[in-house]
Design an enzyme around this catalytic site. Structure first.
Site, PDB file in Angstrom:
ATOM      1  N   TYR A 119       0.837  -1.211   0.000  1.00 41.62           N
ATOM      2  CA  TYR A 119       0.000   0.000   0.000  1.00 41.62           C
ATOM      3  C   TYR A 119       0.871   1.261   0.000  1.00 41.62           C
ATOM      4  O   TYR A 119       0.670   2.170  -0.806  1.00 41.62           O
ATOM      5  CB  TYR A 119      -0.933  -0.021   1.222  1.00 41.62           C
ATOM      6  N   LYS A 177       1.537   4.600  -2.743  1.00 33.39           N
ATOM      7  CA  LYS A 177       1.510   6.035  -2.425  1.00 33.39           C
ATOM      8  C   LYS A 177       2.837   6.706  -2.815  1.00 33.39           C
ATOM      9  O   LYS A 177       2.858   7.883  -3.167  1.00 33.39           O
ATOM     10  CB  LYS A 177       1.205   6.237  -0.938  1.00 33.39           C
TER      11      LYS A 177
HETATM   12  N1  NAD Z   1      -7.420   7.319   7.639  1.00 32.21           N
HETATM   13  C1  NAD Z   1      -6.100   7.256   7.745  1.00 32.21           C
HETATM   14  O1  NAD Z   1      -5.566   7.015   8.824  1.00 32.21           O
HETATM   15  C2  NAD Z   1      -5.215   7.509   6.551  1.00 32.21           C
HETATM   16  C3  NAD Z   1      -3.837   7.615   6.803  1.00 32.21           C
HETATM   17  C4  NAD Z   1      -2.994   7.863   5.733  1.00 32.21           C
HETATM   18  C5  NAD Z   1      -3.510   8.017   4.454  1.00 32.21           C
HETATM   19  N2  NAD Z   1      -4.841   7.874   4.236  1.00 32.21           N
HETATM   20  C6  NAD Z   1      -5.334   8.047   2.871  1.00 32.21           C
HETATM   21  O2  NAD Z   1      -6.376   8.998   2.900  1.00 32.21           O
HETATM   22  C7  NAD Z   1      -7.356   8.673   1.932  1.00 32.21           C
HETATM   23  C8  NAD Z   1      -8.699   8.532   2.604  1.00 32.21           C
HETATM   24  O3  NAD Z   1      -8.608   7.500   3.563  1.00 32.21           O
HETATM   25  P1  NAD Z   1      -9.826   7.152   4.534  1.00 32.21           P
HETATM   26  O4  NAD Z   1      -9.256   6.744   5.818  1.00 32.21           O
HETATM   27  O5  NAD Z   1     -10.831   8.251   4.479  1.00 32.21           O
HETATM   28  O6  NAD Z   1     -10.362   5.831   3.820  1.00 32.21           O
HETATM   29  P2  NAD Z   1     -11.880   5.356   3.608  1.00 32.21           P
HETATM   30  O7  NAD Z   1     -11.812   3.946   3.181  1.00 32.21           O
HETATM   31  O8  NAD Z   1     -12.704   5.725   4.782  1.00 32.21           O
HETATM   32  O9  NAD Z   1     -12.328   6.273   2.383  1.00 32.21           O
HETATM   33  C9  NAD Z   1     -11.904   6.016   1.057  1.00 32.21           C
HETATM   34  C10 NAD Z   1     -13.079   6.277   0.158  1.00 32.21           C
HETATM   35  O10 NAD Z   1     -12.668   6.059  -1.186  1.00 32.21           O
HETATM   36  C11 NAD Z   1     -13.709   5.419  -1.859  1.00 32.21           C
HETATM   37  N3  NAD Z   1     -13.169   4.676  -2.994  1.00 32.21           N
HETATM   38  C12 NAD Z   1     -12.326   3.615  -2.952  1.00 32.21           C
HETATM   39  N4  NAD Z   1     -12.075   3.183  -4.186  1.00 32.21           N
HETATM   40  C13 NAD Z   1     -12.770   3.997  -5.031  1.00 32.21           C
HETATM   41  C14 NAD Z   1     -12.914   4.046  -6.434  1.00 32.21           C
HETATM   42  N5  NAD Z   1     -12.322   3.165  -7.236  1.00 32.21           N
HETATM   43  N6  NAD Z   1     -13.688   5.009  -6.959  1.00 32.21           N
HETATM   44  C15 NAD Z   1     -14.312   5.931  -6.154  1.00 32.21           C
HETATM   45  N7  NAD Z   1     -14.209   5.922  -4.820  1.00 32.21           N
HETATM   46  C16 NAD Z   1     -13.439   4.971  -4.269  1.00 32.21           C
HETATM   47  C17 NAD Z   1     -14.355   4.491  -0.834  1.00 32.21           C
HETATM   48  O11 NAD Z   1     -15.692   4.169  -1.180  1.00 32.21           O
HETATM   49  C18 NAD Z   1     -14.247   5.303   0.441  1.00 32.21           C
HETATM   50  O12 NAD Z   1     -15.426   6.041   0.720  1.00 32.21           O
HETATM   51  C19 NAD Z   1      -6.868   7.405   1.246  1.00 32.21           C
HETATM   52  O13 NAD Z   1      -6.179   7.777   0.074  1.00 32.21           O
HETATM   53  C20 NAD Z   1      -5.923   6.789   2.252  1.00 32.21           C
HETATM   54  O14 NAD Z   1      -4.961   5.990   1.617  1.00 32.21           O
HETATM   55  C21 NAD Z   1      -5.706   7.620   5.261  1.00 32.21           C
END
Ligand code: NAD
Length: 259
Positions: A148, A152
């Site tokens: 993953y 990124k």
């Molecule tokens: N939450 C964390 O701790 C965290 C930490 C570091 C990075 N991130 C990054 O932040 C971003 C958001 O993370 P999050 O925690 O809100 O995750 P999450 O899973 O809650 O939200 C991701 C959203 O993306 C949507 N999604 C996934 N694939 C898709 C596609 N093909 N087309 C359209 N929508 C799609 C999902 O339906 C979901 O609602 C991500 O890129 C994640 O890698 C999150």
């Protein structure tokens, strides 16, 4: 303050909802885009990152894209961990995080979108924390945790390439940990180090709003974004403050249960 028209991908997710809430509260026009409807945004668009034509249409006339949609972690770490040998690289990470990121940056390029905020992760430098080296600086070479995090690293590289080739401003946001469920909340509660990389939804929303509102940005920069650590900074907070004016207001566990 001038308000903007902003496309938020992944708007129904944990951080997407945090971004949308803050942007709407500040008067911005938000186009939500996700596989599922976005709570609080009745006109959000339901669709997939795989639909390049739809993304192209949605990016028309927007001032900035906040790209959050992704598969947000490894299914298994490391590969070979019981109960099976599987990972989610070919099934989810490649189509969503690599091909999806490409479609978003292409939509930005074709529509002349000047600013793109890309969701990266602190996991791109996880190897330094494992080796006891902190605070990690934003200009250290990446040291990704696993598959993953490697997607990124690619997304950051793609953002840098598009910024330099096409004159857009791209910020790669290495986000701290905003828990998505009770299991993750319990994991953070049990670890002082995880509490120091906690990111509250409120701080996340304020960062994203600041990133679209700040007058100018360098062509490309990676920045770390976490809430205030209870112990010590594991990531250097200076670039987010210098470039976006971001100063976190929360600490663990503010907003942690609010998933
Ligand atoms: N939450 C964390 O701790 C965290 C930490 C570091 C990075 N991130 C990054 O932040 C971003 C958001 O993370 P999050 O925690 O809100 O995750 P999450 O899973 O809650 O939200 C991701 C959203 O993306 C949507 N999604 C996934 N694939 C898709 C596609 N093909 N087309 C359209 N929508 C799609 C999902 O339906 C979901 O609602 C991500 O890129 C994640 O890698 C999150």
């Amino acid at each position: 303050m001038k308000t903007s028209r902003i496309l938020v991908t992944g708007s129904a997710g944990r951080l997407g909802r945090a971004a949308v809430t803050e942007l709407v509260a500040r008067g911005h026009t938000v186009i939500g885009f996700d596989l599922r409807p976005t709570p609080g945004l009745p006109d959000s668009i339901v669709g997939s990152l795989q639909d390049a034509e739809l993304l192209n249409r949605l990016a028309a006339g927007v001032d900035a894209i906040i790209h959050l949609a992704a598969t947000p972690d490894d299914a298994r770490f490391p590969r070979g961990t019981a109960p099976d040998d599987g990972d989610n690289f070919l099934s989810d990470l490649v189509p969503n995080n690599i091909v999806g990121g490409y479609h978003v940056l292409e939509a930005a390029r074709k529509n002349g979108v000047k600013r793109v905020i890309l969701a990266s992760t602190g996991q791109v430098v996880d190897g330094y924390l494992d080796a006891g080296r902190s605070p990690v600086k934003a200009d250290w070479p990446t040291h990704p945790r696993y598959l993953y995090a490697s997607t990124k690293v690619f997304l950051e590289a793609l953002g840098s390439a598009y910024a330099h080739a096409h004159g857009m401003k791209v910020l790669a946001v290495r986000l701290g940990w905003c828990p998505r469920n009770a299991v993750q909340v319990a994991q953070i509660a049990a670890s002082a180090e995880d509490q120091d990389v906690f990111l509250s939804p409120g701080d996340a929303g304020r960062f994203f709003a600041g990133a679209v509102e700040v007058d100018d940005l360098p062509p490309f920069a990676p920045v770390f974004v976490t809430s205030l650590p209870l112990g010590k900074h594991l990531y250097d907070p200076a670039p987010a403050k210098e470039l976006v004016g971001f100063v976190p207001q929360d600490s663990w566990p503010t907003g942690a249960d609010d998933y």
